[in-house]
Design a protein around this motif. Structure first.
Motif, PDB file in Angstrom:
ATOM      1  N   VAL A  98       5.791  13.847  13.794  1.00 41.24           N
ATOM      2  CA  VAL A  98       4.905  13.533  12.674  1.00 41.24           C
ATOM      3  C   VAL A  98       3.905  12.503  13.167  1.00 41.24           C
ATOM      4  N   ARG A  99       2.652  12.759  12.893  1.00 44.81           N
ATOM      5  CA  ARG A  99       1.609  11.814  13.280  1.00 44.81           C
ATOM      6  C   ARG A  99       1.631  10.635  12.317  1.00 44.81           C
ATOM      7  N   LEU A 100       1.864   9.463  12.873  1.00 41.33           N
ATOM      8  CA  LEU A 100       1.975   8.255  12.058  1.00 41.33           C
ATOM      9  C   LEU A 100       1.535   7.070  12.903  1.00 41.33           C
ATOM     10  N   GLY A 101       0.644   6.257  12.357  1.00 40.55           N
ATOM     11  CA  GLY A 101       0.167   5.082  13.078  1.00 40.55           C
ATOM     12  C   GLY A 101       1.278   4.071  13.301  1.00 40.55           C
ATOM     13  N   SER A 102       1.071   3.191  14.256  1.00 41.02           N
ATOM     14  CA  SER A 102       2.123   2.235  14.626  1.00 41.02           C
ATOM     15  C   SER A 102       2.463   1.274  13.489  1.00 41.02           C
ATOM     16  N   ARG A 103       1.482   0.847  12.702  1.00 41.91           N
ATOM     17  CA  ARG A 103       1.760  -0.072  11.591  1.00 41.91           C
ATOM     18  C   ARG A 103       2.589   0.634  10.514  1.00 41.91           C
ATOM     19  N   ALA A 104       2.214   1.868  10.179  1.00 39.88           N
ATOM     20  CA  ALA A 104       2.975   2.630   9.184  1.00 39.88           C
ATOM     21  C   ALA A 104       4.390   2.901   9.695  1.00 39.88           C
ATOM     22  N   LEU A 105       4.520   3.169  10.990  1.00 34.18           N
ATOM     23  CA  LEU A 105       5.849   3.380  11.576  1.00 34.18           C
ATOM     24  C   LEU A 105       6.675   2.096  11.494  1.00 34.18           C
ATOM     25  N   ASP A 106       6.062   0.954  11.763  1.00 27.80           N
ATOM     26  CA  ASP A 106       6.767  -0.326  11.633  1.00 27.80           C
ATOM     27  C   ASP A 106       7.255  -0.550  10.198  1.00 27.80           C
ATOM     28  N   ILE A 107       6.432  -0.170   9.228  1.00 26.20           N
ATOM     29  CA  ILE A 107       6.821  -0.307   7.825  1.00 26.20           C
ATOM     30  C   ILE A 107       7.995   0.608   7.522  1.00 26.20           C
ATOM     31  N   LEU A 108       7.912   1.858   7.984  1.00 24.93           N
ATOM     32  CA  LEU A 108       9.017   2.798   7.773  1.00 24.93           C
ATOM     33  C   LEU A 108      10.310   2.265   8.374  1.00 24.93           C
ATOM     34  N   VAL A 113       1.088   1.752   3.740  1.00 27.86           N
ATOM     35  CA  VAL A 113       2.128   2.383   2.919  1.00 27.86           C
ATOM     36  C   VAL A 113       1.612   3.733   2.408  1.00 27.86           C
ATOM     37  N   SER A 114       0.347   3.786   2.035  1.00 27.87           N
ATOM     38  CA  SER A 114      -0.251   5.044   1.595  1.00 27.87           C
ATOM     39  C   SER A 114      -0.227   6.077   2.729  1.00 27.87           C
ATOM     40  N   ALA A 115      -0.552   5.652   3.941  1.00 29.58           N
ATOM     41  CA  ALA A 115      -0.507   6.557   5.101  1.00 29.58           C
ATOM     42  C   ALA A 115       0.924   7.037   5.345  1.00 29.58           C
ATOM     43  N   LEU A 116       1.890   6.152   5.169  1.00 29.32           N
ATOM     44  CA  LEU A 116       3.296   6.515   5.329  1.00 29.32           C
ATOM     45  C   LEU A 116       3.691   7.558   4.280  1.00 29.32           C
ATOM     46  N   ARG A 117       3.313   7.323   3.037  1.00 25.81           N
ATOM     47  CA  ARG A 117       3.635   8.276   1.969  1.00 25.81           C
ATOM     48  C   ARG A 117       3.002   9.640   2.239  1.00 25.81           C
ATOM     49  N   LYS A 118       1.792   9.628   2.751  1.00 30.65           N
ATOM     50  CA  LYS A 118       1.120  10.884   3.084  1.00 30.65           C
ATOM     51  C   LYS A 118       1.884  11.617   4.187  1.00 30.65           C
ATOM     52  N   ALA A 119       2.310  10.890   5.221  1.00 28.09           N
ATOM     53  CA  ALA A 119       3.071  11.496   6.322  1.00 28.09           C
ATOM     54  C   ALA A 119       4.414  12.039   5.833  1.00 28.09           C
ATOM     55  N   GLY A 122       4.800  13.304   2.987  1.00 26.83           N
ATOM     56  CA  GLY A 122       4.502  14.440   2.121  1.00 26.83           C
ATOM     57  C   GLY A 122       4.976  14.255   0.701  1.00 26.83           C
ATOM     58  N   GLU A 123       4.949  13.019   0.223  1.00 31.07           N
ATOM     59  CA  GLU A 123       5.465  12.751  -1.122  1.00 31.07           C
ATOM     60  C   GLU A 123       4.745  13.557  -2.199  1.00 31.07           C
ATOM     61  N   ARG A 124       3.451  13.730  -2.080  1.00 35.04           N
ATOM     62  CA  ARG A 124       2.706  14.481  -3.108  1.00 35.04           C
ATOM     63  C   ARG A 124       3.047  15.962  -3.071  1.00 35.04           C
ATOM     64  N   GLN A 125       3.130  16.521  -1.869  1.00 39.46           N
ATOM     65  CA  GLN A 125       3.404  17.955  -1.757  1.00 39.46           C
ATOM     66  C   GLN A 125       4.835  18.289  -2.166  1.00 39.46           C
ATOM     67  N   SER A 126       5.787  17.481  -1.718  1.00 39.57           N
ATOM     68  CA  SER A 126       7.196  17.806  -1.953  1.00 39.57           C
ATOM     69  C   SER A 126       7.693  17.336  -3.312  1.00 39.57           C
ATOM     70  N   GLY A 127       7.026  16.337  -3.874  1.00 40.27           N
ATOM     71  CA  GLY A 127       7.497  15.773  -5.130  1.00 40.27           C
ATOM     72  C   GLY A 127       8.657  14.804  -4.950  1.00 40.27           C
TER      73      GLY A 127
END
Length: 124
Positions: A35-45, A80-86, A88-93
């Motif tokens: 999954v493509r995710l930036g380093s800051r978003a990965l640190d948050i995850l 956090v928004s980038a993390l949520r996008k990665a 797939g929160e909107r698509q999967s529900g």
């Protein structure tokens, strides 16, 4: 050992839903595909899945993701928004990360440590 949480880094991958996260290798996958995710978003995850079901304060996230830097809260919201996008929160529900107003964020799905088979955390 993680210098922020003072906990040992687990070599066991963390699984939740269709995702697999290897903290030590910093690899995040969905059904075996990176999954493509930036380093800051990965640190948050990583900070959130290390404490499933717990509120991780904004202060803790700032210290973890931007040590020794002063950044605006909009930076945290952006990643956090980038993390949520990665995720797939909107698509999967499915909601993986919730905002606890004025406090921080919480990872709300149970996780499974792949090697040990131990389930951790709970939904709130």
């Amino acid at each position: 050992m993680d210098t922020q949480t003072k906990r040992p880094l687990s070599p066991d991958p963390i699984c939740f839903g269709p995702f697999r996260l290897s903290i030590t290798e910093r690899v995040f996958e969905k059904e075996g595909v990176p999954v493509r995710l930036g380093s800051r978003a990965l640190d948050i995850l990583i900070a959130l899945v290390e404490r499933p079901g717990e509120v991780v304060t904004k202060k803790d996230l700032f210290a973890r993701v931007w040590p020794d830097l002063v950044v605006d809260e909009s930076n945290l919201r952006y990643h956090v928004s980038a993390l949520r996008k990665a995720l797939g929160e909107r698509q999967s529900g499915t909601c993986y990360v919730t905002n606890v107003s004025g406090r921080g964020y919480c990872f709300v799905v149970p996780i499974l440590r792949a090697a040990s088979g131990l389930r951790e955390g709970s939904t709130i």
